[in-house]
Design an enzyme around this catalytic site. Structure first.
Site, short mmCIF file in Angstrom:
data_model
loop_
_atom_site.label_atom_id
_atom_site.label_comp_id
_atom_site.label_asym_id
_atom_site.label_seq_id
_atom_site.Cartn_x
_atom_site.Cartn_y
_atom_site.Cartn_z
N LYS A 96 -2.63 6.04 -4.06
CA LYS A 96 -3.67 6.92 -3.80
C LYS A 96 -3.70 8.34 -4.69
O LYS A 96 -2.25 8.53 -4.76
CB LYS A 96 -3.58 7.13 -2.11
CG LYS A 96 -3.49 5.84 -1.66
CD LYS A 96 -3.90 6.12 -0.07
CE LYS A 96 -3.48 4.74 0.78
NZ LYS A 96 -1.83 4.43 0.83
N TYR B 275 3.22 9.95 -0.54
CA TYR B 275 4.46 9.25 0.13
C TYR B 275 5.73 9.36 -0.54
O TYR B 275 6.80 9.23 0.19
CB TYR B 275 4.10 7.64 0.38
CG TYR B 275 2.74 7.08 1.17
CD1 TYR B 275 2.16 8.19 1.83
CD2 TYR B 275 2.41 5.97 1.08
CE1 TYR B 275 0.88 7.66 2.68
CE2 TYR B 275 1.51 5.49 1.95
CZ TYR B 275 0.57 6.51 2.40
OH TYR B 275 -0.88 5.96 3.18
N HIS C 63 -7.29 10.02 -1.75
CA HIS C 63 -6.55 9.91 -0.19
C HIS C 63 -7.39 10.63 0.97
O HIS C 63 -7.59 10.02 1.90
CB HIS C 63 -5.24 10.64 -0.40
CG HIS C 63 -4.42 10.10 0.31
ND1 HIS C 63 -2.93 9.90 -0.11
CD2 HIS C 63 -4.30 9.57 1.61
CE1 HIS C 63 -2.21 9.52 1.16
NE2 HIS C 63 -2.96 9.13 2.17
N ASP D 92 0.81 -1.22 -0.07
CA ASP D 92 -0.07 0.08 0.03
C ASP D 92 0.93 1.27 0.18
O ASP D 92 1.64 1.48 0.98
CB ASP D 92 -0.91 -0.15 1.43
CG ASP D 92 -1.79 1.29 1.28
OD1 ASP D 92 -2.93 1.06 0.94
OD2 ASP D 92 -1.30 2.14 2.05
#
Ligand code: A2P
Length: 274
Positions: free
Chosen positions: A77, A52, A110, A47
């Site tokens: 996401k 990120y 998100h 994930d």
């Protein structure tokens, strides 16, 4: 139950119950090594998220792992700044490019950016119909956000990934999701590491000869939520997947659920400013 165990999404796609989360994992060696260790340890679900900033490392690890693409389940996401129809389609292409993949298994919104998430969802529906993603869903949606989205949606979200741990058990939202065939996935299942010193959970862990982290992750599985612990340490990555050789009693599950304080470690989805 084992590491390959899955839950069936509303569209029939099988999603692994335990995955490896990479929030706060740095791109480069840290992401590449930790994802490779996870795959080596038998995790099949990874994930990540555009936000990120480690999709490249995740993609490199997947490629170098030697595991066939179709044997993995990859989630990414869409970040808030890219919400909107055209910008979502462009952001998705950028994520695929960084991951060096030609599809993702699950694409998630998100955060519920008001005024935008419905247009974003239309783009998600297009990506789904074009078979560029095997499943679509959201993160951090309260019940009212889900209702608003589903009012006009052609395809309902298949997953809602939310902050969920023993101090934030999210029972009303879990019930709503269950009634609407939306699989709940827990982010920060270990309360961002803050729950690891909890004495009540420690007592249960000692009784089973397991760690607090293992007990919390096992509790996730037993209450029926998908869970994605993060670690950058190989021994912890292995430990977090070693949760299939014991079972919590009903009383233990209830005791852990009873620790709920509706206490978040992250922002409330009704009040975030990013
Ligand atoms: P690290 O990456 O240094 O191992 P969450 O998934 O709830 O956000 O929690 C992740 C935090 O918990 C990280 O700080 C991670 O640190 C730590 N962590 C993950 N697994 C374990 C474990 N088995 N034992 C102790 N700490 C862990």
């Amino acid at each position: 139950m084992n590491l390959k165990d899955t839950v069936k999404l509303a569209n029939g796609v099988e999603m692994p119950r335990l995955g490896f989360g990479v929030w706060k994992v740095k791109d480069g060696d840290e992401a590449v090594n930790s994802v490779k260790w996870a795959i080596e340890a038998g995790y099949i679900s990874i994930d990540t998220a555009a936000a990120y900033k480690n999709e490249e490392g995740v993609g490199q690890a997947i490629k170098e792992s030697g595991v066939k693409r179709e044997d993995l389940f990859v989630t990414t996401k869409l970040w808030n700044a890219e919400q909107g129809y055209e910008s979502t389609l462009a952001a998705f292409d950028e994520s695929l490019r960084k991951l060096e993949l030609d599809y993702v298994d699950l694409y998630l919104i998100h955060w519920p950016v008001e005024g935008k998430f419905k247009d974003t969802w239309r783009a998600f529906e297009k990506l789904y119909k074009d078979k560029r993603v095997r499943a679509i869903g959201v993160c951090n949606f309260h019940e009212h956000h889900l209702k608003e989205l589903m009012e006009d949606a052609e395809i309902a979200p298949m997953v809602n990934q939310i902050e969920l741990h023993p101090q934030l058990t999210q029972e009303p939202l879990r019930k709503f999701c269950a009634e609407n065939n939306i699989v709940v996935e827990a982010w920060s299942p270990l309360g961002n590491g803050k729950l690891l010193a909890n004495p009540e959970i420690k007592a249960i862990a000692d009784a089973h000869g397991k760690s607090v982290a293992q007990v919390i992750l096992r509790w996730d599985l037993q209450i029926g939520v998908v869970t994605i612990p993060k670690s950058v340490h190989q021994e912890r990555i292995i430990q977090n997947a070693d949760i299939f050789d014991f079972e919590l009693t009903e009383e233990e599950v209830a005791k852990i659920s009873g620790l709920n304080k509706d206490e978040r470690t992250g922002p409330d989805p009704d009040n975030f400013n990013f």
